[in-house]
Design an enzyme around this catalytic site. Structure first.
Site, short mmCIF file in Angstrom:
data_model
loop_
_atom_site.label_atom_id
_atom_site.label_comp_id
_atom_site.label_asym_id
_atom_site.label_seq_id
_atom_site.Cartn_x
_atom_site.Cartn_y
_atom_site.Cartn_z
N SER A 79 43.84 54.84 18.75
CA SER A 79 42.89 53.74 18.92
C SER A 79 41.77 54.15 19.86
CB SER A 79 43.60 52.51 19.50
OG SER A 79 42.68 51.52 19.89
N TYR A 122 48.42 49.40 26.61
CA TYR A 122 48.24 49.87 25.23
C TYR A 122 47.26 51.04 25.19
CZ TYR A 122 46.56 49.59 20.34
OH TYR A 122 46.18 49.87 19.06
N LYS A 150 47.98 54.87 23.99
CA LYS A 150 47.26 55.52 22.90
C LYS A 150 46.59 56.81 23.38
CE LYS A 150 48.06 52.70 19.44
NZ LYS A 150 48.87 53.13 18.29
#
Length: 259
Positions: free
Chosen positions: A141, A154, A158
């Site tokens: 991402s 998150y 990533k």
């Protein structure tokens, strides 16, 4: 001359392949002829189908290493091989760091970094004994390459995932190729939770140079390419599938007219 990618005879595993981006990836692989196995904690609301074919679903909690080992052992026993793994399962609720308990952030990291590591290790144990090896694709991402307020754990996971893929690519060459797709914003059935109504989605789309959010099929096409012999010399790479990224904010804030 048209170029067609044919994955007939191959077996592909898509984690979290029951909806959204994962279902788009599974459909693209099915359309290319691959035999597709999806896995998630819960079965899909409806079968994932494409080109008159249906993906197989197997339940698994990817955060449980024993369950993951058993899953890949079953796939190998049932299908005889694993040619491609797409580590798609992941996600996070919107939560500022100070509003979440450490255990909540740790679960986000476990799902988005540790689980792909565990699945990749299980797939590698199959692929390394195959003459043709295999391909592993991480679904990354843009949150891993820029500040990610509201999803910091998150984004950190990533970022780690992309680095992990590069290390795997070196350690597991030449038999197993490992790459990362770095995704921008994707329009799925849950897009309204992130961007609001149709006006909100349209406004967000205008910030993307290509003028739209990605469709899950766009991600699927990239996964098909990386799983194919067309990408035989690509490993350790990060392919950005983000429509050109984000228009720099200063261009709209500055008083000087920019093209």
């Amino acid at each position: 001359m048209s170029v067609t990618i044919d994955l007939s005879g191959s077996v592909a595993v898509v984690t979290g392949g029951t909806r959204g981006v994962g279902a788009g990836i599974a459909r693209a692989l099915l359309g290319a002829g691959a035999e597709v196995v999806t896995c998630a904690r819960r079965p899909p609301d409806r079968p994932v189908e494409a080109a008159g074919r249906t993906a197989r679903f197997l339940p698994a909690d990817l955060r449980d290493p024993d369950a993951v080992t058993a899953l890949f052992r079953r796939i190998r026993e049932d299908h005889g091989r694993i040619d491609a793994l797409v580590n798609n399962a992941g996600g996070t609720p919107h939560r500022l760091l100070g509003d979440g308990a450490p255990a909540s952030h740790a679960r986000v990291v476990a799902l988005n970094l540790t689980a792909p590591l565990t699945a990749s290790l299980a797939a590698y144990e199959v692929m390394r004994h195959q003459p043709h090896g295999g391909s592993i694709t991480m679904i990354g991402s843009v949150s891993g390459t820029r500040p990610s307020p509201g999803s910091a754990a998150y984004g950190a996971a990533k970022a780690g995932l992309e680095n992990l893929a590069r290390s795997m690519a070196v350690e597991w060459a030449p038999l197993v190729r490992v790459n990362t797709l770095v995704l921008g914003m994707v329009r799925t059935e849950l897009a309204h939770l992130h961007y609001g109504d149709e006006d909100g989605v349209a406004a967000v789309a205008r910030t993307v140079p290509l003028g739209r959010l990605a469709d899950p099929a766009d991600i699927g096409d990239a996964c098909v390419f990386l799983a194919s012999d067309r990408a035989a010399y690509i490993t350790g790479a990060a392919l950005h599938v983000h429509g050109g990224g984000e228009r720099p904010a200063f261009l709209d804030a500055a008083t000087v007219n920019h093209p």
